[in-house]
Write a protein that holds these residues in place. Structure first.
Motif, mmCIF file in Angstrom:
data_model
loop_
_atom_site.group_PDB
_atom_site.id
_atom_site.type_symbol
_atom_site.label_atom_id
_atom_site.label_comp_id
_atom_site.label_asym_id
_atom_site.label_seq_id
_atom_site.Cartn_x
_atom_site.Cartn_y
_atom_site.Cartn_z
ATOM 1 N N ASP A 198 -7.070 10.697 -5.648
ATOM 2 C CA ASP A 198 -8.360 10.783 -6.006
ATOM 3 C C ASP A 198 -9.260 9.994 -4.824
ATOM 4 O OD1 ASP A 198 -11.174 12.146 -5.413
ATOM 5 O OD2 ASP A 198 -11.071 12.288 -7.171
ATOM 6 N N ARG A 199 -9.439 10.030 -2.981
ATOM 7 C CA ARG A 199 -9.984 8.762 -3.011
ATOM 8 C C ARG A 199 -11.442 9.404 -2.941
ATOM 9 N NH1 ARG A 199 -11.318 11.147 2.555
ATOM 10 N NH2 ARG A 199 -9.816 13.343 2.497
ATOM 11 N N GLY A 200 -11.757 10.048 -4.042
ATOM 12 C CA GLY A 200 -13.063 10.104 -3.846
ATOM 13 C C GLY A 200 -14.713 9.590 -2.680
ATOM 14 N N GLY A 201 -13.608 11.145 -1.922
ATOM 15 C CA GLY A 201 -13.857 11.024 -0.458
ATOM 16 C C GLY A 201 -14.494 10.150 0.731
ATOM 17 N N LYS A 202 -14.067 9.453 0.539
ATOM 18 C CA LYS A 202 -14.298 8.084 1.683
ATOM 19 C C LYS A 202 -13.382 8.025 2.176
ATOM 20 C CE LYS A 202 -17.895 5.723 -0.951
ATOM 21 N NZ LYS A 202 -18.386 5.906 0.006
ATOM 22 N N LEU A 203 -12.302 7.252 3.793
ATOM 23 C CA LEU A 203 -11.394 8.192 4.194
ATOM 24 C C LEU A 203 -10.208 7.376 3.756
ATOM 25 C CD1 LEU A 203 -13.194 7.812 8.180
ATOM 26 C CD2 LEU A 203 -12.583 10.010 6.750
ATOM 27 N N TYR A 204 -9.335 7.435 4.241
ATOM 28 C CA TYR A 204 -7.959 6.895 3.154
ATOM 29 C C TYR A 204 -7.633 4.637 4.609
ATOM 30 C CZ TYR A 204 -3.209 5.620 1.422
ATOM 31 O OH TYR A 204 -2.098 5.265 1.097
ATOM 32 N N HIS A 205 -8.695 4.482 3.719
ATOM 33 C CA HIS A 205 -7.980 3.772 5.686
ATOM 34 C C HIS A 205 -8.952 2.402 4.646
ATOM 35 C CE1 HIS A 205 -9.257 1.811 8.900
ATOM 36 N NE2 HIS A 205 -10.145 1.001 8.888
ATOM 37 N N GLY A 206 -8.815 0.826 4.999
ATOM 38 C CA GLY A 206 -8.855 0.093 4.241
ATOM 39 C C GLY A 206 -9.144 -0.523 3.114
ATOM 40 N N ARG A 207 -9.705 -0.673 2.063
ATOM 41 C CA ARG A 207 -9.959 -0.666 0.800
ATOM 42 C C ARG A 207 -9.359 0.230 -0.056
ATOM 43 N NH1 ARG A 207 -15.256 -2.402 -1.307
ATOM 44 N NH2 ARG A 207 -15.738 -1.336 0.603
ATOM 45 N N VAL A 208 -9.309 1.702 0.509
ATOM 46 C CA VAL A 208 -8.921 2.469 -0.373
ATOM 47 C C VAL A 208 -7.081 2.432 -0.321
ATOM 48 C CG1 VAL A 208 -9.139 5.139 -0.271
ATOM 49 C CG2 VAL A 208 -11.052 3.836 -0.860
ATOM 50 N N LYS A 209 -7.033 2.414 1.111
ATOM 51 C CA LYS A 209 -5.714 2.530 1.877
ATOM 52 C C LYS A 209 -5.046 1.060 0.653
ATOM 53 C CE LYS A 209 -2.696 2.882 5.381
ATOM 54 N NZ LYS A 209 -2.116 2.042 4.944
ATOM 55 N N ALA A 210 -5.801 0.111 0.999
ATOM 56 C CA ALA A 210 -5.168 -1.446 0.284
ATOM 57 C C ALA A 210 -4.594 -0.931 -0.904
ATOM 58 C CB ALA A 210 -6.214 -2.542 0.717
#
Length: 120
Positions: A96-108
């Motif tokens: 669950d990415r919490g509404g954030k884009l799957y990019h940057g810190r979330v992807k890391a």
């Protein structure tokens, strides 16, 4: 009507949460990203219980990381939450990415959790 960035994030998160739920067999790895920190929790939604958690505010990570939130810190949190989950007997999760884009810190964070052994 134009929505603010916060409203767009909230709408994305609600759309994701309609589809993604955690169970005892396959809990939810929820990520929250603020400007200064990043947090990750493994949650059993059926029991409404957090099984394991990690963040850049943890004492262990705080000493090891330089101040500030970046991809290195996010990767460390992902690795730590995966290690704690595996120690608790959890191997499979839903992300669950919490509404954030799957990019940057979330992807890391997600990539580090996968490398440490979590499957999603």
């Amino acid at each position: 009507m134009k929505l603010s960035r916060k409203q767009n994030t909230r709408r994305r998160h609600q759309r994701i949460r309609r589809k993604v739920t955690g169970t005892a067999a396959c809990p939810r790895l929820a990520v929250y990203r603020s400007n200064q920190n990043i947090y990750a929790q493994v949650i059993d939604d059926a029991a409404q219980h957090t099984l394991v958690a990690s963040s850049t505010l943890d004492a262990e990570l705080r000493q090891a990381l330089s101040p500030g939130s970046n991809q290195t810190a996010a990767a460390a949190v992902g690795k730590q939450v995966a290690e704690r989950a595996i120690a608790a007997g959890i191997k499979q999760v839903v992300f669950d990415r919490g509404g954030k884009l799957y990019h940057g810190r979330v992807k890391a964070l997600a990539d580090a959790a996968r490398e440490a052994g979590l499957e999603f």
